[in-house]
Design a protein around this motif. Structure first.
Motif, PDB file in Angstrom:
ATOM      1  N   UNK A  93       0.815  -1.100  -0.015  1.00 41.71           N
ATOM      2  CA  UNK A  93       0.077  -0.652  -0.161  1.00 41.71           C
ATOM      3  C   UNK A  93       0.990   1.521   0.188  1.00 41.71           C
ATOM      4  N   UNK A  94       2.205   0.963  -0.286  1.00 38.63           N
ATOM      5  CA  UNK A  94       3.297   2.104  -0.297  1.00 38.63           C
ATOM      6  C   UNK A  94       2.832   2.781  -1.297  1.00 38.63           C
ATOM      7  N   UNK A  95       2.767   4.158  -1.554  1.00 35.10           N
ATOM      8  CA  UNK A  95       2.058   5.091  -2.848  1.00 35.10           C
ATOM      9  C   UNK A  95       2.963   5.422  -3.414  1.00 35.10           C
ATOM     10  N   UNK A  96       4.194   5.058  -3.690  1.00 34.10           N
ATOM     11  CA  UNK A  96       5.321   6.122  -4.103  1.00 34.10           C
ATOM     12  C   UNK A  96       5.465   5.089  -5.172  1.00 34.10           C
ATOM     13  N   UNK A  97       5.015   3.661  -5.371  1.00 31.03           N
ATOM     14  CA  UNK A  97       5.632   3.213  -6.114  1.00 31.03           C
ATOM     15  C   UNK A  97       4.584   3.181  -8.219  1.00 31.03           C
ATOM     16  N   UNK A  98       5.589   4.135  -9.266  1.00 29.78           N
ATOM     17  CA  UNK A  98       5.400   4.362  -9.946  1.00 29.78           C
ATOM     18  C   UNK A  98       4.933   2.738 -11.412  1.00 29.78           C
ATOM     19  N   UNK A  99       5.513   1.721 -11.068  1.00 33.32           N
ATOM     20  CA  UNK A  99       4.914   1.294 -12.134  1.00 33.32           C
ATOM     21  C   UNK A  99       3.715   0.844 -12.471  1.00 33.32           C
ATOM     22  N   UNK A 100       3.417   0.289 -11.160  1.00 35.02           N
ATOM     23  CA  UNK A 100       1.766   0.235 -11.127  1.00 35.02           C
ATOM     24  C   UNK A 100       1.289   1.595 -11.644  1.00 35.02           C
ATOM     25  N   UNK A 101       1.475   2.330 -11.321  1.00 30.63           N
ATOM     26  CA  UNK A 101       0.708   3.783 -12.345  1.00 30.63           C
ATOM     27  C   UNK A 101       1.153   3.931 -13.543  1.00 30.63           C
ATOM     28  N   UNK A 102       1.945   4.218 -13.937  1.00 31.89           N
ATOM     29  CA  UNK A 102       2.107   3.951 -15.347  1.00 31.89           C
ATOM     30  C   UNK A 102       1.570   2.606 -16.304  1.00 31.89           C
ATOM     31  N   UNK A 103       0.959   1.602 -15.549  1.00 30.41           N
ATOM     32  CA  UNK A 103       0.644   0.037 -16.304  1.00 30.41           C
ATOM     33  C   UNK A 103      -0.461   0.569 -16.326  1.00 30.41           C
ATOM     34  N   UNK A 104      -1.190   0.792 -15.065  1.00 34.11           N
ATOM     35  CA  UNK A 104      -2.306   1.154 -15.283  1.00 34.11           C
ATOM     36  C   UNK A 104      -2.997   2.801 -15.833  1.00 34.11           C
ATOM     37  N   UNK A 105      -2.072   3.743 -16.580  1.00 42.17           N
ATOM     38  CA  UNK A 105      -2.285   4.390 -17.913  1.00 42.17           C
ATOM     39  C   UNK A 105      -1.779   3.716 -18.940  1.00 42.17           C
ATOM     40  N   UNK A 161       3.732  11.536 -23.779  1.00 44.74           N
ATOM     41  CA  UNK A 161       4.677  12.273 -23.566  1.00 44.74           C
ATOM     42  C   UNK A 161       5.280  12.408 -22.622  1.00 44.74           C
ATOM     43  N   UNK A 162       4.606  13.256 -21.932  1.00 46.40           N
ATOM     44  CA  UNK A 162       5.402  13.533 -20.148  1.00 46.40           C
ATOM     45  C   UNK A 162       5.415  11.966 -19.327  1.00 46.40           C
ATOM     46  N   UNK A 163       5.247  10.753 -20.448  1.00 47.00           N
ATOM     47  CA  UNK A 163       5.404   9.124 -19.203  1.00 47.00           C
ATOM     48  C   UNK A 163       7.036   8.689 -19.791  1.00 47.00           C
ATOM     49  N   UNK A 164       7.617   8.843 -18.882  1.00 46.89           N
ATOM     50  CA  UNK A 164       8.511   8.460 -19.672  1.00 46.89           C
ATOM     51  C   UNK A 164       8.868   6.637 -19.923  1.00 46.89           C
TER      52      UNK A 164
END
Length: 177
Positions: free
Chosen positions: A61-73, A117-120
């Motif tokens: 439940x750590x919210x700093x994880x970026x990969x899950x956000x990118x996968x959802x996007x 374009x704003x997502x690496x």
């Protein structure tokens, strides 16, 4: 102390963010020892073990994880573009084989270009190729050739998240906490 079969591999895979699929022999050991692993990951790392009928994974439940956000996007843009292309995006994600060239076409011509374009990890063909390699390592996709892939059943985690998000369940859960 005796550990379940494949213990070291199960822990290594799950800690590396991999989904253990039902087609993997480790899945049976994980499923048979679900109570042990639920307690093990909770007490050792404060992670939740999630077991589904066709895969298992751990959740933080750590919210700093970026990969899950990118996968959802990634799934959101792909679903939108498939729908715009007249396809049933859920059926496509579940059953179709994707070509990276067609995926690039969807993302390069998307009406969400600014977001992409704003997502690496999604901004161009090279980045998306690296991103797909990450999804492959985590068992979210399965490469069928150099330029083709299918989604594994792990896609459901991200689609279910999107459904909960769309229905406002996440906001309700956060308001209760």
């Amino acid at each position: 102390m005796e550990f379940p079969r494949y213990h070291k591999d199960i822990v290594s895979d799950l800690m590396a963010g991999k989904f253990i699929l039902a087609s993997d022999p480790k899945f049976i050991s994980l499923k048979e020892s679900e109570d042990f692993y639920t307690k093990f990951f909770k007490e050792s790392f404060a992670y939740e073990l999630e077991m589904k009928t066709d895969f298992g994974f751990i959740l933080s439940y750590e919210t700093g994880e970026q990969l899950s956000r990118d996968i959802c996007l990634f799934f959101a843009v792909l679903s939108f573009e498939l729908d715009k292309d007249g396809k049933n995006f859920l059926e496509e994600i579940q059953y179709a084989e994707f070509e990276t060239e067609k995926l690039d076409e969807y993302f390069d011509n998307s009406s969400y270009a600014e977001l992409i374009n704003n997502n690496n990890q999604l901004k161009d063909s090279f980045s998306r190729k690296q991103f797909l390699a990450t999804l492959n390592r985590r068992n979210i996709i399965e490469k069928t050739s150099e330029n083709k892939f299918t989604f594994t059943q792990a896609y459901k985690v991200f689609i279910d998240f999107a459904i909960d998000f769309a229905k406002g369940k996440l906001n309700a859960a956060n308001n209760e906490a």
